[in-house]
Design a protein around this motif. Structure first.
Motif, mmCIF file in Angstrom:
data_model
loop_
_atom_site.group_PDB
_atom_site.id
_atom_site.type_symbol
_atom_site.label_atom_id
_atom_site.label_comp_id
_atom_site.label_asym_id
_atom_site.label_seq_id
_atom_site.Cartn_x
_atom_site.Cartn_y
_atom_site.Cartn_z
ATOM 1 N N LEU A 248 0.812 -1.212 0.000
ATOM 2 C CA LEU A 248 0.000 0.000 0.000
ATOM 3 C C LEU A 248 0.846 1.263 0.000
ATOM 4 C CD1 LEU A 248 -2.819 -0.946 2.549
ATOM 5 C CD2 LEU A 248 -2.899 -1.028 0.060
ATOM 6 N N ASP A 249 1.970 1.256 0.745
ATOM 7 C CA ASP A 249 2.851 2.421 0.867
ATOM 8 C C ASP A 249 2.024 3.674 1.164
ATOM 9 O OD1 ASP A 249 5.076 3.977 0.932
ATOM 10 O OD2 ASP A 249 5.446 3.976 -1.223
ATOM 11 N N ARG A 250 1.392 3.689 2.319
ATOM 12 C CA ARG A 250 0.489 4.779 2.681
ATOM 13 C C ARG A 250 1.180 6.142 2.662
ATOM 14 N NH1 ARG A 250 -4.043 2.357 5.281
ATOM 15 N NH2 ARG A 250 -3.670 0.159 5.743
ATOM 16 N N GLU A 251 2.482 6.155 2.953
ATOM 17 C CA GLU A 251 3.208 7.428 3.033
ATOM 18 C C GLU A 251 3.938 7.768 1.743
ATOM 19 O OE1 GLU A 251 5.721 7.133 6.409
ATOM 20 O OE2 GLU A 251 4.088 6.751 7.816
ATOM 21 N N ASN A 252 3.719 7.000 0.680
ATOM 22 C CA ASN A 252 4.318 7.274 -0.637
ATOM 23 C C ASN A 252 5.837 7.410 -0.574
ATOM 24 O OD1 ASN A 252 1.774 7.287 -1.825
ATOM 25 N ND2 ASN A 252 1.491 9.476 -1.481
ATOM 26 N N LYS A 253 6.485 6.438 0.085
ATOM 27 C CA LYS A 253 7.936 6.487 0.211
ATOM 28 C C LYS A 253 8.631 5.996 -1.053
ATOM 29 C CE LYS A 253 7.849 5.732 5.225
ATOM 30 N NZ LYS A 253 8.235 4.811 6.341
ATOM 31 N N GLU A 254 7.990 5.057 -1.766
ATOM 32 C CA GLU A 254 8.609 4.463 -2.946
ATOM 33 C C GLU A 254 7.791 4.807 -4.188
ATOM 34 O OE1 GLU A 254 11.407 2.894 -2.992
ATOM 35 O OE2 GLU A 254 11.731 2.805 -0.830
ATOM 36 N N GLN A 255 8.330 5.675 -5.027
ATOM 37 C CA GLN A 255 7.610 6.085 -6.225
ATOM 38 C C GLN A 255 7.371 4.885 -7.140
ATOM 39 O OE1 GLN A 255 9.577 8.939 -8.695
ATOM 40 N NE2 GLN A 255 7.669 9.796 -9.486
ATOM 41 N N PHE A 256 6.179 4.807 -7.687
ATOM 42 C CA PHE A 256 5.729 3.774 -8.630
ATOM 43 C C PHE A 256 5.448 2.424 -7.951
ATOM 44 C CE2 PHE A 256 8.724 6.271 -11.436
ATOM 45 C CZ PHE A 256 7.721 7.079 -11.948
ATOM 46 N N HIS A 257 5.796 2.264 -6.689
ATOM 47 C CA HIS A 257 5.570 0.977 -6.043
ATOM 48 C C HIS A 257 4.216 0.916 -5.344
ATOM 49 C CE1 HIS A 257 9.624 -0.965 -6.359
ATOM 50 N NE2 HIS A 257 9.921 0.276 -6.672
ATOM 51 N N SER A 258 3.681 2.024 -4.911
ATOM 52 C CA SER A 258 2.503 2.047 -4.069
ATOM 53 C C SER A 258 1.226 1.838 -4.867
ATOM 54 C CB SER A 258 2.425 3.386 -3.324
ATOM 55 O OG SER A 258 1.158 3.571 -2.759
ATOM 56 N N PHE A 259 0.389 0.938 -4.391
ATOM 57 C CA PHE A 259 -0.933 0.795 -5.005
ATOM 58 C C PHE A 259 -1.735 2.074 -4.816
ATOM 59 C CE2 PHE A 259 -5.441 0.057 -4.755
ATOM 60 C CZ PHE A 259 -5.701 -0.739 -5.856
ATOM 61 N N LEU A 260 -1.685 2.632 -3.615
ATOM 62 C CA LEU A 260 -2.514 3.801 -3.329
ATOM 63 C C LEU A 260 -2.108 4.998 -4.174
ATOM 64 C CD1 LEU A 260 -2.799 3.544 0.568
ATOM 65 C CD2 LEU A 260 -4.399 2.751 -1.177
ATOM 66 N N GLN A 261 -0.802 5.222 -4.323
ATOM 67 C CA GLN A 261 -0.352 6.348 -5.130
ATOM 68 C C GLN A 261 -0.713 6.118 -6.594
ATOM 69 O OE1 GLN A 261 3.871 6.973 -5.330
ATOM 70 N NE2 GLN A 261 3.669 9.148 -5.784
ATOM 71 N N GLY A 262 -0.515 4.893 -7.064
ATOM 72 C CA GLY A 262 -0.875 4.591 -8.445
ATOM 73 C C GLY A 262 -2.355 4.774 -8.692
ATOM 74 N N ALA A 263 -3.179 4.415 -7.713
ATOM 75 C CA ALA A 263 -4.628 4.591 -7.867
ATOM 76 C C ALA A 263 -4.990 6.064 -7.954
ATOM 77 C CB ALA A 263 -5.351 3.928 -6.700
ATOM 78 N N ASP A 264 -4.312 6.927 -7.156
ATOM 79 C CA ASP A 264 -4.576 8.368 -7.215
ATOM 80 C C ASP A 264 -4.286 8.913 -8.612
ATOM 81 O OD1 ASP A 264 -5.428 8.603 -4.613
ATOM 82 O OD2 ASP A 264 -3.430 9.068 -3.825
ATOM 83 N N VAL A 265 -3.125 8.572 -9.155
ATOM 84 C CA VAL A 265 -2.728 9.088 -10.471
ATOM 85 C C VAL A 265 -3.673 8.571 -11.550
ATOM 86 C CG1 VAL A 265 -0.893 9.098 -12.197
ATOM 87 C CG2 VAL A 265 -0.327 9.307 -9.766
ATOM 88 N N LEU A 266 -4.007 7.291 -11.489
ATOM 89 C CA LEU A 266 -4.879 6.711 -12.507
ATOM 90 C C LEU A 266 -6.259 7.350 -12.468
ATOM 91 C CD1 LEU A 266 -5.312 4.691 -14.747
ATOM 92 C CD2 LEU A 266 -5.810 2.949 -13.027
ATOM 93 N N GLN A 267 -6.759 7.629 -11.276
ATOM 94 C CA GLN A 267 -8.065 8.279 -11.185
ATOM 95 C C GLN A 267 -8.037 9.674 -11.823
ATOM 96 O OE1 GLN A 267 -8.477 7.216 -6.809
ATOM 97 N NE2 GLN A 267 -10.623 7.289 -7.390
ATOM 98 N N GLN A 268 -6.960 10.401 -11.644
ATOM 99 C CA GLN A 268 -6.851 11.724 -12.268
ATOM 100 C C GLN A 268 -6.862 11.611 -13.794
ATOM 101 O OE1 GLN A 268 -3.417 13.738 -10.648
ATOM 102 N NE2 GLN A 268 -3.950 13.203 -8.532
ATOM 103 N N LEU A 269 -6.162 10.623 -14.309
ATOM 104 C CA LEU A 269 -6.138 10.432 -15.764
ATOM 105 C C LEU A 269 -7.522 10.066 -16.286
ATOM 106 C CD1 LEU A 269 -2.803 8.428 -16.140
ATOM 107 C CD2 LEU A 269 -3.204 10.829 -16.741
#
Length: 1006
Positions: free
Chosen positions: A531-552
């Motif tokens: 999940l990488d809730r704190e977005n420590k690893e770019q491109f690895h986090s499901f949550l961060q990827g979901a945020d970007v994909l939703q914007q697109l």
């Protein structure tokens, strides 16, 4: 992979013996009646139509067969050895029980054992068996008792076809097919006394015939061919049934103890060696399923006696304390390696409460009874005195055995309180905050109930629902009969996952084994990476990827005339993301929920439900990975841009615009991943690139038209489960399943996985091929495997790999496994290794070694089923391969990968628009401009694939190259494992050496 439980083997082998005896004797009786020899044919027994006979009947029929059959097939004699050995072993165990503690019931059982063994031995001797060999048979799994499945399949049903040739050996009767259901064998069974009582046609006084009442409709007589194999049995009295039940519960508990030991080893690997916890969670699911299916198969013969309480009372004779000392474990050693001559080197009394799961069972019962008293979610004062001061940092090395057991008990009860409070929170809050009146004892807490649509937990919903249903009953309601062995086994596994991480495991031979706790161990480690809730690893986090994909997708929804599809995707992503944030690895419970008591672990960690349960973290991560994967396939099935980019990459590579493959795209189009989804024949085209894409898009359109109505019906019927809504079978093109999804769909039962979903290069495929029937080809006269779907798939892979040239094949490699002994090395042709492994991947040891033709090993002894512990070890490697190894379908971050590919397409559009490229202008701005965004993108991609503008291709290649998208940048973990045998520290090597003991040793539980 059927269970290797000794009782079920004994039961199966007994059914096979009776099957053969009944079929053979029926054939003899029929022939003697048609061609009577000297003697009275009235002395012949009746034909059997039920498949059930008495012990005396077995002996009598065996003697009849011996008089008319020249020889008994060796396979049948080996079955007799197996059954006699199993009964003898059980008889020895129960004799020891009586010796240690006299018990009238066990003594009756032993007498029944002895009578049954005598009858089997008499039948065995009558058929020409060697009594010395039979007496020496140790168990159903004795090496000399192994019977080939195909040998039995062809032999057992041979006697159902036509008259038996009494002048030839039955070894020549094996040309008939076991699975032929059209045979005609009008067998009937009644006792001789019953036959004499039946009125004969044409008899009786004529004067009474007119007074006969009107005939009732004729009832069709039973037919032997309608009786399933498992219904063939020996009729037993009450003592005999009790004897079988004793055998069943003894072997069930022994199996549970063995699998518990295997799982403890797996949890040690998670804690000390860095094994991904999702792998452990998947293995636990399979082990739990094995125990559940084994118990169900056993207790079908003993209705009403399937609860753990009945099992416990049976094995302890109703007195747990006095049962201590009834069972022991012996360690034997063979100096020469010949296990027919061994010496006992150690004997230990088994801790009955520990090894038979009695501690875990009592903890569960005590929790339920305490919860029921108030149903407030708070322990009673009396219970608080026992569990209120649980210390997660207790030094278990310095604690006594009693202190450790009490520490574990406090943990279990505290954890169960949190589990039930979280799982029931939705209903409790509806009652307290919204004034609804749900009767707690009547609520359906199951995963098929109405509350399942509200997510409260990941990975353990079925178990949580079961425990909640017990706890919510009215005070004083006895629920013990509802607690089954697999429930207790699962609770023990939950507790063991924590104790193993603290260095405490339990060995039947060594007792409590205490090592230093794992350094820096955190149960949620792998969940945090996912999940990488704190977005420590770019491109690895499901949550961060979901945020970007939703914007697109939001942007797409404003740029197309048909935004509903993109909005639907966003709703699905947002829903899964919301559940992950609130209920995976962490819980709203840690922040406090209105009207719900605070966590029982609030003094040390308010998220203790997760933080103190490696098991929950593991199975929760398993479900999270399953949903993330299924979401990815669902998105890719709706976003054609994914396929467009893959086809563009292949064309640019083939034409030299890109010199070396882009890692992300090259891996995804590999046959080990999604080649069949991107290309019609699974092979990247080398020419006619535009036509290849049009074939693929046409294929999807045709499938959409043909499955539209069926898909809508499936969606309606499956609307209550997110797993079903995202099911791969509903997708048009992207219907490949990861191994985790495959097992989850099959209920974690390897035998229920369809041939179409079995990974071709895997231990599962090897075992299934080894069990495939061998048949004789009528054209060549050679033996070959039956043409199952799996066999056809492997042949197709062989043909592609060898490209029409002769050479080794995967099917040949698998075929060797049932012709050789254990630890067979599977040698694969280089062309096949290159095809099945992604470029840049290598696999070592028990994985596949690409390049020079790799090896993989499976323990497989002469066609026998592998034992359950070996099966779990093999599946552990398979799950590793899927989660973090050489075929990491489950570890790829699909939302990030999707977002990256869509951003690349947007870069292509922006660059070509700025440069006023003719292909872009024609697709997007010409008078015949396509209306929807998808149509524009398909037009641009098709024209580019036609090679109509080299400047366009160079720009696309530059975008692909700068920066190059690597596959490893889009996985959840820091890295993938290079070897399925995890590296071990010096301390761990020493620990395992001590646990293994000296070489050439084996254990036996009595």
């Amino acid at each position: 992979m059927a269970s290797r439980n000794a009782y079920l083997e004994y039961k199966r082998d007994t059914s096979r013996i009776i099957y053969w005896v009944v079929g053979t004797s029926n054939a003899i009786i029929r022939k003697l009646r048609v061609q009577p020899s000297t003697g009275d044919t009235d002395a012949l027994p009746d034909l059997n139509s039920t498949g059930a006979i008495t012990s005396a009947g077995l002996v009598a029929l065996s003697k009849l067969i011996s008089r008319h059959l020249p020889t008994t097939p060796p396979a049948i004699l080996r079955l007799f050895q197996s059954v006699i050995g199993a009964r003898t072993q059980a008889h020895t165990v129960f004799q020891q029980i009586v010796a240690n503690r006299p018990d009238p019931d066990v003594e009756k059982s032993n007498a029944s054992h002895k009578n049954f063994i005598d009858a089997l031995t008499a039948a065995f001797n009558a058929l020409g068996g060697n009594p010395t060999v039979a007496a020496g048979a140790k168990s159903a799994s004795d090496a000399n008792s192994v019977v080939s499945k195909d040998e039995l399949d062809e032999l057992l049903l041979a006697n159902r076809f036509g008259a038996l040739d009494l002048e030839t050996s039955s070894a020549n009767q094996d040309d008939h097919n076991l699975d032929d259901d059209d045979d005609e064998e009008p067998n009937a069974t009644t006792s001789k006394a019953q036959r004499r009582k039946q009125p004969k046609p044409g008899k009786g006084k004529k004067g009474k015939r007119s007074k006969k009442p009107k005939k009732a409709p004729a009832v069709e007589s039973p037919r032997l061919e309608d009786v399933p194999l498992e219904s063939y049995r020996i009729i037993q009295d009450t003592d005999g049934i009790m004897t079988d039940y004793l055998m069943a519960v003894y072997d069930l508990l022994r199996q549970m103890a063995e699998l518990r030991g295997t799982l403890q080893t797996v949890w040690r690997e998670v804690a000390y060696d860095g094994l991904n916890s999702a792998v452990a969670g998947a293995v636990c699911h399979v082990a739990h399923g094995i125990i559940q299916r084994t118990a169900s198969a056993m207790f079908v013969d003993f209705p009403g006696h399937d609860s753990f309480e009945t099992v416990m009372n049976t094995i302890t004779r109703g007195d747990i304390e006095k049962s201590q000392g009834m069972f022991s474990l012996s360690l034997f050693r063979s100096e020469s390696g010949d296990y027919s001559q061994v010496n006992e080197v150690k004997k230990t009394a088994i801790d009955v409460k520990e090894q038979f799961f009695i501690h875990a069972y009592q903890d569960l019962v005590d929790f339920v009874e305490d919860f029921q008293k108030t149903r407030s979610g708070k322990p009673t004062k009396r219970m608080l005195e026992q569990i209120n001061n649980w210390d997660p940092t207790l030094n278990l090395q310095r604690a006594t055995n009693e202190q450790r057991i009490q520490w574990r008990r406090s943990y279990i009860i505290n954890w169960l309180y949190d589990l039930v409070n979280v799982f029931s929170s939705i209903v409790v809050q509806r009652n307290t905050m919204k004034g609804e009146r749900h009767v707690l004892e009547n609520v359906d807490w199951s995963t098929t109930g109405p509350w399942n649509q509200h997510r409260r937990l990941f990975g353990l919903n079925e178990f949580a629902g079961f425990v909640t249903s017990l706890a919510m009953q009215k005070p004083g309601i006895d629920v013990r009969k509802r607690i089954l062995p697999h429930h207790v086994f699962q609770l023990q596994g939950i507790a063991d996952s924590l104790t193993a991480s603290r260095g405490w495991t339990v060995s039947a031979l060594r007792g409590h084994v205490i090592d230093p706790p794992a350094r820096g161990f955190r149960p949620r480690r792998d969940v945090d990476l996912f999940l990488d809730r704190e977005n420590k690893e770019q491109f690895h986090s499901f949550l961060q990827g979901a945020d970007v994909l939703q914007q697109l997708l939001d942007r797409y929804a404003t740029e197309t005339l048909r935004p509903s599809t993109y909005k639907q995707m966003n709703v699905m992503i947002e829903g899964i993301q919301f559940d992950f944030i609130n209920w995976l690895g962490e819980s709203k419970y840690m922040h406090g929920l209105n009207t719900i008591p605070p966590s029982r672990f609030s003094k040390t960690n308010s998220n203790g439900l997760w933080e103190y349960s490696p098991y929950l973290c593991a199975v929760g991560l398993v479900e999270g990975l399953q949903l993330a994967y299924s979401l990815g396939m669902w998105l890719w099935d709706k976003l054609p841009e994914i396929t467009y980019i893959i086809h563009l990459h292949n064309m640019l590579l083939q034409k030299g615009f890109i010199k070396t493959p882009i890692g992300l795209f090259n891996t995804l189009e590999n046959p080990n991943f999604f080649a069949d989804c991107f290309y019609t024949n699974g092979e990247p085209p080398t020419s006619d690139f535009a036509q290849a894409l049009l074939q693929q898009t046409s294929r999807a359109a045709q499938m959409a038209a043909s499955r539209k109505q069926a898909g809508r019906e499936v969606a309606k019927s499956s609307s209550s489960s997110i797993h079903d809504l995202l099911g791969a079978d509903l997708n048009l093109v992207f219907n490949v399943k990861s191994l985790l999804v495959t097992f989850q769909t099959a209920g974690w039962d390897p035998d229920r996985i369809p041939d179409a979903d079995v990974p071709l290069v895997s231990g599962i495929a090897g075992l299934r091929i080894s069990r495939t029937k061998r048949i004789t080809n009528p054209n060549t006269g050679k033996a070959e495997l039956e043409n199952t779907e799996l066999v056809r798939r492997i042949k197709e892979l062989d043909n592609k790999a060898n490209d029409g040239h002769s050479g080794g094949s995967l099917l040949d490699a698998f075929a060797s496994t049932f012709q050789s002994g254990p630890s067979v090395s599977i040698h694969l042709p280089e062309s096949l290794s290159e095809r099945i492994l992604p470029p840049g991947y290598t696999a070592v040891g028990s994985r596949l070694d690409g390049g020079a033709g790799g090896q993989r090993q499976w323990g497989h002894a002469g066609g026998k089923e592998v034992d359950d512990a070996s099966l779990l070890q093999m599946l552990k490697m398979e799950f590793m391969r899927d989660v973090c190894g050489s075929s990491p379908l489950s570890s790829f971050n699909y939302v990030w990968g999707t977002a990256r590919i869509l951003m690349i397409f947007m870069q292509i559009e922006d660059t070509l628009r700025e440069k006023r490229n003719p292909l872009y202008l024609e697709a997007y701005e010409s008078p015949r401009t396509f209306r929807s965004l998808i149509e524009k993108r398909l037009a641009l991609t098709t024209m580019a694939l036609e090679g109509r503008n080299d400047e366009c291709l160079r720009e696309i290649a530059r975008i692909f190259e700068n920066p190059r998208a690597g596959f490893m940048n889009h996985i959840y973990w820091d890295d993938l494992v290079d070897d399925l045998e995890l590296p071990k520290t010096t301390e761990r090597e020493e620990q395992e050496r001590m646990l293994r003991g000296p070489p050439d040793q084996m254990c036996s539980m009595m």
